[in-house]
Design a protein around this motif. Structure first.
Motif, PDB file in Angstrom:
ATOM      1  N   ILE A   1      92.163  14.288  65.735  1.00  0.00           N
ATOM      2  CA  ILE A   1      92.553  12.821  65.826  1.00  0.00           C
ATOM      3  C   ILE A   1      92.921  12.094  64.545  1.00  0.00           C
ATOM      4  N   GLY A   2      91.780  12.141  63.668  1.00  0.00           N
ATOM      5  CA  GLY A   2      92.115  11.616  62.382  1.00  0.00           C
ATOM      6  C   GLY A   2      93.285  11.954  61.736  1.00  0.00           C
TER       7      GLY A   2
ATOM      8  N   ARG B   1      95.997  13.354  62.857  1.00  0.00           N
ATOM      9  CA  ARG B   1      97.101  12.936  63.533  1.00  0.00           C
ATOM     10  C   ARG B   1      97.458  11.468  63.257  1.00  0.00           C
ATOM     11  N   LYS B   2      96.535  10.804  63.280  1.00  0.00           N
ATOM     12  CA  LYS B   2      96.584   9.228  62.814  1.00  0.00           C
ATOM     13  C   LYS B   2      97.125   9.069  61.442  1.00  0.00           C
TER      14      LYS B   2
ATOM     15  N   THR C   1      90.997   5.672  58.039  1.00  0.00           N
ATOM     16  CA  THR C   1      91.210   6.235  59.455  1.00  0.00           C
ATOM     17  C   THR C   1      89.997   6.475  59.878  1.00  0.00           C
TER      18      THR C   1
ATOM     19  N   GLN D   1      86.001   6.728  71.552  1.00  0.00           N
ATOM     20  CA  GLN D   1      86.435   8.084  71.503  1.00  0.00           C
ATOM     21  C   GLN D   1      85.369   9.124  71.306  1.00  0.00           C
TER      22      GLN D   1
ATOM     23  N   ASN E   1      92.444  16.308  72.434  1.00  0.00           N
ATOM     24  CA  ASN E   1      92.115  15.204  72.090  1.00  0.00           C
ATOM     25  C   ASN E   1      90.662  14.892  72.186  1.00  0.00           C
TER      26      ASN E   1
END
Length: 198
Positions: free
Chosen positions: A138-139, A141-142, A161, A169, A198
């Motif tokens: 997730i990190g 992708r951010k 991030t 989450q 995710n």
């Protein structure tokens, strides 16, 4: 509390941003510079250790050297204990870690016993059972549109991030554990979709 190490590379983010375009080339144009993109064989990168629970994330620890038993105990002392205090206060916790040699060393086991922290029995090579693996994803992708130019900028981007990851989450990922276990049992130990979820 789940813990893990992860590697972040500068080139990874450029790859993420530019992997989409495709080109049509005529025969004989395969090595034309106009159709090529340079790559980096050994990009700048950082290795870090983090922890999470259903209450949120703990502080990050950027590692400066290979993780041996002594380094791992420093990480536990200076980052994992404060993370446990931050996330749990006086409540009981069970610590989850991978089975890297530094994690499973006798000296590390002794450290946990001396500090009264129970460690979860954990199967080797099981990233689909560790929710923090998904949190790293997730990190990353951010960060896909970030453009860090060096390791210090990369660290700053990672910290920023990580700070935006919400307890909600984390709670959803921890809450997925019964489904993860059921999926691994159904797959008879083979990889599951939780490797990429995710």
């Amino acid at each position: 509390m789940c813990s893990d190490e992860s590697k972040f590379c500068i080139f990874f983010f450029f790859f993420f941003a530019y992997q989409g375009p495709r080109v049509w080339r005529k025969r004989g144009e395969a090595h034309n510079a106009h159709f090529l993109r340079s790559s980096v064989k050994f990009p700048q990168s950082v290795m870090l250790c983090g922890a999470m629970s259903s209450a949120g994330v703990g502080p990050l620890c950027f590692l400066r050297s290979k993780v041996n038993t002594a380094v791992y105990q420093e990480v536990l002392e200076h980052f994992m204990l404060p993370a446990a205090d931050q996330l749990y206060g006086d409540a009981d916790l069970i610590f989850q870690q991978g089975l890297a040699p530094a994690h499973s060393a006798k000296a590390s086991s002794t450290w946990f016993k001396d500090h009264g922290i129970p460690v979860l029995n954990w199967p080797a090579n099981s990233p689909d059972l560790n929710p923090i693996e998904n949190l790293w994803g997730i990190g990353k992708r951010k960060m896909r549109y970030a453009r860090p130019n060096n390791a210090e900028e990369l660290k700053a981007t990672i910290r920023a991030t990580w700070a935006f990851i919400t307890p909600e989450q984390c709670h959803r990922l921890i809450d997925s554990m019964p489904r993860r276990i059921a999926a691994v049992i159904q797959a008879k130990g083979a990889p599951t979709n939780y490797n990429h979820q995710n």
